[in-house]
Design a protein around this motif. Sequence first.
Motif, short mmCIF file in Angstrom:
data_model
loop_
_atom_site.label_atom_id
_atom_site.label_comp_id
_atom_site.label_asym_id
_atom_site.label_seq_id
_atom_site.Cartn_x
_atom_site.Cartn_y
_atom_site.Cartn_z
N PRO A 1 0.85 -1.19 0.00
CA PRO A 1 0.00 0.00 0.00
C PRO A 1 0.89 1.25 0.00
N GLU A 2 0.42 2.31 -0.63
CA GLU A 2 1.23 3.52 -0.81
C GLU A 2 1.80 4.06 0.51
N ASP A 3 0.99 4.08 1.57
CA ASP A 3 1.48 4.64 2.83
C ASP A 3 2.63 3.80 3.40
N GLN A 4 2.53 2.48 3.28
CA GLN A 4 3.59 1.60 3.77
C GLN A 4 4.83 1.71 2.88
N ARG A 5 4.61 1.78 1.58
CA ARG A 5 5.72 1.89 0.63
C ARG A 5 6.52 3.16 0.87
N ALA A 6 5.83 4.27 1.08
CA ALA A 6 6.52 5.54 1.30
C ALA A 6 7.39 5.49 2.55
N VAL A 7 6.84 4.98 3.64
CA VAL A 7 7.60 4.90 4.89
C VAL A 7 8.81 4.00 4.72
N LEU A 8 8.61 2.85 4.12
CA LEU A 8 9.70 1.90 3.93
C LEU A 8 10.83 2.49 3.10
N LEU A 9 10.48 3.12 2.00
CA LEU A 9 11.50 3.68 1.12
C LEU A 9 12.23 4.86 1.75
N LEU A 10 11.50 5.68 2.48
CA LEU A 10 12.16 6.82 3.12
C LEU A 10 13.15 6.37 4.19
N VAL A 11 12.80 5.32 4.91
CA VAL A 11 13.71 4.81 5.95
C VAL A 11 14.86 4.03 5.32
N ALA A 12 14.52 3.12 4.41
CA ALA A 12 15.52 2.21 3.86
C ALA A 12 16.46 2.86 2.86
N LEU A 13 15.92 3.70 2.00
CA LEU A 13 16.75 4.26 0.94
C LEU A 13 17.23 5.68 1.22
N GLU A 14 16.41 6.46 1.87
CA GLU A 14 16.80 7.83 2.16
C GLU A 14 17.47 7.96 3.51
N ASP A 15 17.44 6.86 4.29
CA ASP A 15 18.08 6.82 5.60
C ASP A 15 17.57 7.92 6.54
N LEU A 16 16.27 8.19 6.46
CA LEU A 16 15.67 9.18 7.35
C LEU A 16 15.31 8.54 8.68
N SER A 17 15.34 9.34 9.72
CA SER A 17 14.90 8.86 11.03
C SER A 17 13.38 8.77 11.03
N TYR A 18 12.85 8.08 12.03
CA TYR A 18 11.39 7.99 12.14
C TYR A 18 10.77 9.38 12.27
N ALA A 19 11.39 10.24 13.04
CA ALA A 19 10.87 11.60 13.22
C ALA A 19 10.89 12.36 11.90
N GLN A 20 11.95 12.19 11.11
CA GLN A 20 12.03 12.87 9.81
C GLN A 20 10.98 12.34 8.85
N VAL A 21 10.78 11.04 8.84
CA VAL A 21 9.77 10.44 7.97
C VAL A 21 8.38 10.96 8.36
N ALA A 22 8.10 10.98 9.64
CA ALA A 22 6.80 11.48 10.10
C ALA A 22 6.59 12.92 9.64
N LYS A 23 7.63 13.73 9.73
CA LYS A 23 7.53 15.13 9.31
C LYS A 23 7.30 15.23 7.80
N VAL A 24 8.07 14.47 7.01
CA VAL A 24 7.94 14.50 5.55
C VAL A 24 6.53 14.08 5.13
N LEU A 25 6.01 13.05 5.77
CA LEU A 25 4.69 12.53 5.39
C LEU A 25 3.53 13.25 6.09
N GLY A 26 3.86 14.08 7.07
CA GLY A 26 2.82 14.80 7.77
C GLY A 26 1.96 13.91 8.65
#
Length: 75
Positions: free
Chosen positions: A27-52
Motif C-alpha cells: 500500500p502507498e502509505d507503507q511503501r513511502a515509509v519503507l523507502l524513506l527509511v531504507a533508501l533515504e536513511d531518514l529517522s522515524y521523526a524525519q519520515v513522520a515530518k515528511v509525510l505529515g
Amino acid sequence: PTRTQQADLLAAAHASHGDTKHVLLLPEDQRAVLLLVALEDLSYAQVAKVLGIPAGRMSRLSRARTRLQALMDEA
C-alpha cells in the motif's frame, strides 16, 4: 512525498535491488515509509515530518516490512 519524490525513491530501489515488483505491491502509505527509511536513511521523526503523520504512526514501517517479507516468500 510528491509523485516526483516517490518516482525517485522507486528508481533508487530499482538501482539498488534490481527489482521493485514486491515494493510496488505494498500500500502507498507503507511503501513511502519503507523507502524513506531504507533508501533515504531518514529517522522515524524525519519520515513522520515528511509525510505529515504523527511519529507514533510509524507502525506502518513494521507492517510494510512484514508484508514485504510475505510477498517475497510467496515468490
